[in-house]
Design a protein around this motif. Structure first.
Motif, short mmCIF file in Angstrom:
data_model
loop_
_atom_site.label_atom_id
_atom_site.label_comp_id
_atom_site.label_asym_id
_atom_site.label_seq_id
_atom_site.Cartn_x
_atom_site.Cartn_y
_atom_site.Cartn_z
N PRO A 1 24.82 36.90 40.98
CA PRO A 1 23.89 36.03 41.70
C PRO A 1 23.20 36.76 42.84
N ASP A 2 22.12 36.17 43.33
CA ASP A 2 21.34 36.80 44.39
C ASP A 2 22.13 36.99 45.68
N GLU A 3 23.18 36.19 45.88
CA GLU A 3 23.98 36.30 47.11
C GLU A 3 24.78 37.59 47.17
N ILE A 4 24.93 38.27 46.03
CA ILE A 4 25.70 39.51 45.98
C ILE A 4 24.75 40.69 45.90
N THR A 5 24.87 41.62 46.83
CA THR A 5 24.01 42.80 46.84
C THR A 5 24.43 43.76 45.73
N TYR A 6 23.55 44.70 45.43
CA TYR A 6 23.88 45.67 44.39
C TYR A 6 25.09 46.52 44.77
N GLU A 7 25.19 46.91 46.05
CA GLU A 7 26.33 47.74 46.42
C GLU A 7 27.64 46.94 46.36
N GLN A 8 27.57 45.65 46.69
CA GLN A 8 28.76 44.81 46.50
C GLN A 8 29.09 44.69 45.02
N ALA A 9 28.07 44.49 44.21
CA ALA A 9 28.27 44.31 42.77
C ALA A 9 28.85 45.57 42.12
N ALA A 10 28.58 46.73 42.70
CA ALA A 10 29.15 47.97 42.17
C ALA A 10 30.66 48.05 42.41
N MET A 11 31.18 47.15 43.25
CA MET A 11 32.62 47.12 43.51
C MET A 11 33.32 45.96 42.81
N ILE A 12 32.60 45.24 41.96
CA ILE A 12 33.23 44.15 41.21
C ILE A 12 34.32 44.71 40.30
N GLU A 13 34.07 45.84 39.68
CA GLU A 13 35.07 46.41 38.76
C GLU A 13 36.38 46.74 39.46
N PRO A 14 36.39 47.55 40.54
CA PRO A 14 37.69 47.80 41.19
C PRO A 14 38.31 46.54 41.78
N SER A 15 37.47 45.62 42.24
CA SER A 15 38.00 44.36 42.75
C SER A 15 38.71 43.58 41.64
N ALA A 16 38.12 43.56 40.46
CA ALA A 16 38.74 42.87 39.33
C ALA A 16 40.06 43.52 38.94
N VAL A 17 40.15 44.82 39.10
CA VAL A 17 41.41 45.52 38.85
C VAL A 17 42.51 44.97 39.77
N VAL A 18 42.16 44.72 41.03
CA VAL A 18 43.12 44.19 41.99
C VAL A 18 43.50 42.75 41.63
N VAL A 19 42.50 41.93 41.28
CA VAL A 19 42.79 40.56 40.90
C VAL A 19 43.74 40.52 39.70
N HIS A 20 43.45 41.35 38.71
CA HIS A 20 44.30 41.42 37.52
C HIS A 20 45.74 41.77 37.92
N ALA A 21 45.89 42.66 38.90
CA ALA A 21 47.24 43.04 39.35
C ALA A 21 47.97 41.87 40.00
N PHE A 22 47.25 41.06 40.78
CA PHE A 22 47.88 39.88 41.35
C PHE A 22 48.25 38.87 40.27
N TYR A 23 47.42 38.75 39.24
CA TYR A 23 47.80 37.89 38.11
C TYR A 23 49.08 38.42 37.45
N GLN A 24 49.15 39.74 37.30
CA GLN A 24 50.34 40.34 36.70
C GLN A 24 51.59 40.05 37.53
N GLY A 25 51.41 40.05 38.85
CA GLY A 25 52.52 39.78 39.75
C GLY A 25 52.81 38.31 39.95
#
Length: 352
Positions: free
Chosen positions: A133-157
């Motif tokens: 969405p427009d509320e997310i800048t491109y540089e923020q969006a470039a960190m969605i992947e590593p952020s999702a890695v962290v979220v997945h880890a919390f789901y695992q835990g």
């Protein structure tokens, strides 16, 4: 266009190459707007070299704007803003058939077996893309992947609201763990590192307590701050052989230890920490990648949602911004550890 290609260990070359063409009707051509360095990029650059094909374009954490879509692509059009999952699961093995893509028997990644994101343009499968969405800048969006890695880890835990959390290692992934622990409802967050500057970053990201592992015994410090019990969840985000053993002693009885960091070396576990698994009846889990069904999965959806709401703001993690033309020198400098860095971001259209 410009593209940074990896030819050998510490041999990254920025070259002029043709703009890639869509050859698969379900692919998308993307103009890269922002692309970051992952810790795994540094290891491949400095220690391992190309995975399979020599001279592939490097990089896999990125966002951009769609330039062209294949004839059978639906749901995306020219001009759309997207982030891209770099995972390339086979979609055929038993794990893929059950939408457990992170466990794919032959999981590969953009930038390792297909041209990556350190370039002006990249072609990717449409199914790897997610609208931003427009509320997310491109540089923020470039960190969605590593952020999702962290979220997945919390789901695992299987983190629960009110849990106490220790984060070992305050690089970008560890700092993301701190912010996500707040979103997941942590009652107390303890951050451990050996660099004072990173512990300052940890405080800024929301850590309640910081511990310098060089200056005090981490086990004793965690026990002191938790009335002798340890924490419910320990996130190992440092990825060193020493910390991979050490974290086992930091969890409370019946607690969980989640491994995100990759040590790239053999891990030797001393008797005290190993026996903590048994005597404290710990649940020890690994976490790999971030992709689940429907592809790329709920960790991606959660990241986009909380970024849009402003509850996850990873912008403070970016310590350096560069034009893509500087990529060769930046990798040399960063691998030598000549400077303290958090997340490093490249902008093919120049830093604005």
């Amino acid at each position: 266009m410009k593209a940074a290609k990896l030819y050998a260990i510490q041999d990254l070359r920025l070259e002029e190459v043709p703009v890639p063409e869509i050859k698969n009707s379900e692919d998308i051509l993307i103009k890269v707007k922002a692309t970051g360095i992952c810790g795994s990029d540094l290891s491949r650059y400095g220690k391992f070299g190309p995975k399979k094909e020599v001279g592939l374009t490097f990089g896999h954490e990125f966002s951009g704007q769609i330039e062209e879509v294949g004839s059978e692509v639906t749901g995306f059009k020219k001009g759309d803003r997207v982030s891209v999952s770099p995972g390339l699961p086979c979609m055929k093995c038993e794990y893929c058939k059950s939408a457990d893509y992170s466990k794919c028997n032959s999981l590969e990644v953009i930038g390792a077996v297909a041209d990556g994101s350190f370039a002006d343009y990249i072609v990717v499968p449409a199914e790897n893309c997610i609208h931003i969405p427009d509320e997310i800048t491109y540089e923020q969006a470039a960190m969605i992947e590593p952020s999702a890695v962290v979220v997945h880890a919390f789901y695992q835990g299987d983190m629960q609201v009110g849990d106490t959390v220790t984060v070992m290692g305050c690089g970008p992934i560890g700092l993301m763990c701190i912010q996500w622990a707040k979103v997941f409802g942590a009652k107390q967050i303890i951050a451990i590192d050996v660099m004072p500057e990173k512990l300052d970053w940890a405080r800024d990201m929301g850590a309640d307590i910081v511990i310098n592992g060089k200056e005090e015994n981490a086990y004793e410090a965690v026990r002191r701050h938790t009335d002798g019990r340890g924490t419910d969840i320990v996130m190992e985000a440092a990825g060193t052989p020493f910390t991979c053993a050490q974290v086992l002693g930091l969890a409370a009885k019946g607690g969980k230890v989640v491994y995100l960091g990759i040590p790239y070396a053999d891990v030797t576990i001393d008797r005290f920490n190993f026996e903590s698994i048994m005597r404290n009846e710990l649940l020890v889990v690994g976490s790999w990648n971030s992709i689940t069904g429907p592809y790329p999965g709920k960790a991606w959806d959660a990241t986009v949602h909380f970024m849009k709401e402003g509850k996850i703001d990873l912008t403070p993690l970016i310590t350096h911004r560069y034009d893509l033309s500087e990529v060769e020198e930046v990798f040399k400098k960063v691998f030598k550890r000549d400077t303290l860095f958090g997340k490093i971001m490249f902008f093919p259209e120049g830093v604005k």
